[in-house]
Design a protein around this motif. Structure first.
Motif, PDB file in Angstrom:
ATOM      1  N   HIS A  89       0.777  -1.128   0.320  1.00 48.66           N
ATOM      2  CA  HIS A  89       0.165   0.173  -0.037  1.00 48.66           C
ATOM      3  C   HIS A  89       0.896   1.064  -0.140  1.00 48.66           C
ATOM      4  O   HIS A  89       0.230   2.530   0.141  1.00 48.66           O
ATOM      5  CB  HIS A  89      -0.910  -0.168   1.174  1.00 48.66           C
ATOM      6  N   ARG A  90       2.226   1.186   0.095  1.00 46.65           N
ATOM      7  CA  ARG A  90       3.069   2.289  -0.097  1.00 46.65           C
ATOM      8  C   ARG A  90       2.712   3.185   1.137  1.00 46.65           C
ATOM      9  O   ARG A  90       2.661   4.514   0.907  1.00 46.65           O
ATOM     10  CB  ARG A  90       3.057   2.804  -1.465  1.00 46.65           C
ATOM     11  N   THR A  91       2.586   2.633   2.235  1.00 46.61           N
ATOM     12  CA  THR A  91       2.048   3.552   3.315  1.00 46.61           C
ATOM     13  C   THR A  91       3.427   4.349   4.089  1.00 46.61           C
ATOM     14  O   THR A  91       4.453   4.086   4.133  1.00 46.61           O
ATOM     15  CB  THR A  91       2.033   2.493   4.413  1.00 46.61           C
ATOM     16  N   VAL A  92       2.870   5.714   4.066  1.00 44.35           N
ATOM     17  CA  VAL A  92       3.697   6.497   4.619  1.00 44.35           C
ATOM     18  C   VAL A  92       3.524   7.298   5.968  1.00 44.35           C
ATOM     19  O   VAL A  92       4.248   8.048   6.445  1.00 44.35           O
ATOM     20  CB  VAL A  92       3.800   7.983   3.464  1.00 44.35           C
ATOM     21  N   ASP A  93       2.442   6.766   6.501  1.00 44.58           N
ATOM     22  CA  ASP A  93       1.800   7.331   7.834  1.00 44.58           C
ATOM     23  C   ASP A  93       1.269   6.230   8.654  1.00 44.58           C
ATOM     24  O   ASP A  93       1.177   5.127   8.374  1.00 44.58           O
ATOM     25  CB  ASP A  93       0.670   8.541   7.863  1.00 44.58           C
ATOM     26  N   ASP A  94       1.151   6.514   9.981  1.00 44.13           N
ATOM     27  CA  ASP A  94       0.714   5.666  11.043  1.00 44.13           C
ATOM     28  C   ASP A  94       0.092   6.381  12.076  1.00 44.13           C
ATOM     29  O   ASP A  94       0.326   7.664  12.167  1.00 44.13           O
ATOM     30  CB  ASP A  94       1.703   4.900  11.388  1.00 44.13           C
ATOM     31  N   THR A  95      -0.519   5.904  13.129  1.00 44.21           N
ATOM     32  CA  THR A  95      -1.185   6.450  14.272  1.00 44.21           C
ATOM     33  C   THR A  95      -0.210   7.059  15.281  1.00 44.21           C
ATOM     34  O   THR A  95       0.924   6.414  15.174  1.00 44.21           O
ATOM     35  CB  THR A  95      -2.257   5.619  14.832  1.00 44.21           C
ATOM     36  N   PRO A  96      -0.588   8.003  15.876  1.00 37.91           N
ATOM     37  CA  PRO A  96       0.495   8.883  16.582  1.00 37.91           C
ATOM     38  C   PRO A  96       0.565   8.133  18.246  1.00 37.91           C
ATOM     39  O   PRO A  96      -0.356   7.501  18.630  1.00 37.91           O
ATOM     40  CB  PRO A  96      -0.210  10.277  16.894  1.00 37.91           C
ATOM     41  N   TYR A  97       1.751   7.897  18.470  1.00 42.18           N
ATOM     42  CA  TYR A  97       2.022   7.283  20.145  1.00 42.18           C
ATOM     43  C   TYR A  97       1.554   8.431  20.803  1.00 42.18           C
ATOM     44  O   TYR A  97       1.586   9.677  20.688  1.00 42.18           O
ATOM     45  CB  TYR A  97       3.616   7.194  20.191  1.00 42.18           C
ATOM     46  N   GLY A  98       0.929   7.979  21.738  1.00 43.67           N
ATOM     47  CA  GLY A  98       0.381   8.875  22.706  1.00 43.67           C
ATOM     48  C   GLY A  98      -1.002   9.183  22.586  1.00 43.67           C
ATOM     49  O   GLY A  98      -1.732   9.999  23.275  1.00 43.67           O
ATOM     50  N   GLY A  99      -1.455   8.653  21.306  1.00 38.00           N
ATOM     51  CA  GLY A  99      -2.802   8.940  21.083  1.00 38.00           C
ATOM     52  C   GLY A  99      -3.412  10.130  20.492  1.00 38.00           C
ATOM     53  O   GLY A  99      -2.130  10.927  20.058  1.00 38.00           O
ATOM     54  N   GLY A 100      -4.394  10.449  20.037  1.00 43.83           N
ATOM     55  CA  GLY A 100      -4.774  11.661  19.503  1.00 43.83           C
ATOM     56  C   GLY A 100      -5.371  11.600  18.163  1.00 43.83           C
ATOM     57  O   GLY A 100      -5.077  10.393  17.550  1.00 43.83           O
ATOM     58  N   ALA A 101      -5.872  12.566  17.674  1.00 51.35           N
ATOM     59  CA  ALA A 101      -6.428  12.499  16.177  1.00 51.35           C
ATOM     60  C   ALA A 101      -5.343  12.554  15.252  1.00 51.35           C
ATOM     61  O   ALA A 101      -4.316  12.959  15.685  1.00 51.35           O
ATOM     62  CB  ALA A 101      -7.625  13.437  15.991  1.00 51.35           C
ATOM     63  N   GLY A 102      -5.832  12.035  13.917  1.00 53.38           N
ATOM     64  CA  GLY A 102      -4.707  12.387  12.807  1.00 53.38           C
ATOM     65  C   GLY A 102      -3.736  11.368  12.901  1.00 53.38           C
ATOM     66  O   GLY A 102      -3.610  10.215  13.712  1.00 53.38           O
ATOM     67  N   MET A 103      -2.826  11.493  11.739  1.00 50.12           N
ATOM     68  CA  MET A 103      -1.829  10.495  11.589  1.00 50.12           C
ATOM     69  C   MET A 103      -0.459  11.189  11.289  1.00 50.12           C
ATOM     70  O   MET A 103      -0.177  12.482  11.269  1.00 50.12           O
ATOM     71  CB  MET A 103      -2.178   9.809  10.167  1.00 50.12           C
ATOM     72  N   VAL A 104       0.745  10.378  11.661  1.00 50.69           N
ATOM     73  CA  VAL A 104       1.867  11.007  11.796  1.00 50.69           C
ATOM     74  C   VAL A 104       2.833  10.294  10.435  1.00 50.69           C
ATOM     75  O   VAL A 104       2.473   9.051  10.460  1.00 50.69           O
ATOM     76  CB  VAL A 104       2.631  10.664  12.880  1.00 50.69           C
TER      77      VAL A 104
END
Ligand SMILES: O=C(OCc1ccccc1)c1cn[nH]c1
Length: 240
Positions: free
Chosen positions: A45-60
């Motif tokens: 899927h050529r992934t460039v992002d993932d969920t943030p450590y520490g939680g919270g909205a959005g992706m890093v």
């Protein structure tokens, strides 16, 4: 000057072939290369992002693709390149910063998306080369691409030879710390509005004085803080 841009939207920068910078690229003055961050991923899927450590909205944005992309550009050791990362948390982008970028031999721009790039990317590269986080202004964009386009244009036009008439670079807003004076061209009257008579006088000294006065008045009205900053021009200063 060589400019590398890493982004998930490389085609965004195709427009640079058209503008003022198009000629600069053809003449070899500025060599702009774009790199698709997804070319440095290895999953289906050529992934460039993932969920943030520490939680919270959005992706890093994940650090690994950035590491592979930037190493492909600056190598794996120390480098003289300047890495510029557009960010709302960056230093303000000013004409002075544009001049500094214009003096660089090799600029690398990292376009963040989502909530930003894993901090370790900046921390790692800061051990090998100069890194500057630069903000275009106090607002949030969806990604760094628009900011990078602005920075490339602002710096690129200051590279000697890119703009035909270097004179036109001096009498500009912010070049002398003031906003620019109002400009007029033919016809001498338009929809009942005349051109300020002093500009038709042919008296260059009076024209220069009027223009300076317009700059100071306009700056005082629109951007008073520019007059207060240290080293700011005072109304009586000669044009630098
Ligand atoms: O939003 C900006 O940069 C894009 C960006 C970078 C990192 C995470 C989200 C978005 C920006 C605003 N002023 N100057 C730059």
């Amino acid at each position: 000057m060589r400019i590398d841009v890493v982004t998930i939207f490389p085609s965004f920068f195709d427009v640079l072939d058209l503008s003022l910078l198009g000629k600069a690229r053809q003449s070899g003055l500025i060599d702009v290369r774009t790199h698709d961050l997804r070319d440095f991923t290895h999953d289906r899927h050529r992934t460039v992002d993932d969920t943030p450590y520490g939680g919270g909205a959005g992706m890093v944005m994940k650090p690994e693709p950035w590491g592979e992309a930037l190493d492909a550009i600056v190598g794996t050791g120390p480098s003289d390149a300047l890495l510029v990362v557009p960010s709302p948390a960056g230093e303000p982008f000013t004409q002075a910063a544009a001049r500094e970028l214009a003096a660089e031999e090799h600029l690398v721009f990292a376009c963040g998306r989502y909530e930003g790039i894993d901090q370790r990317v900046v921390d790692h590269y800061a051990t090998r080369l100069r890194v500057r986080l630069i903000s275009l202004g106090d607002y949030v964009l969806n990604g760094g691409e628009v900011a990078v386009m602005a920075m490339i244009e602002a710096a690129g036009r200051l590279v000697p030879g890119v703009v035909g008439n270097p004179e036109s670079l001096v009498e500009e807003s912010h070049e002398d710390g003031l906003l620019e004076y109002p400009s007029y061209t033919k016809p001498a009257e338009w929809r009942g509005l005349p051109v300020p008579p002093v500009l038709l006088s042919g008296h260059h000294g009076r024209v220069a004085e009027w223009r300076r006065q317009q700059q100071v008045e306009r700056t005082r009205r629109v951007r008073p803080e520019l007059l207060a900053s240290p080293g700011a021009p005072s109304p009586g200063d000669e044009a630098e």
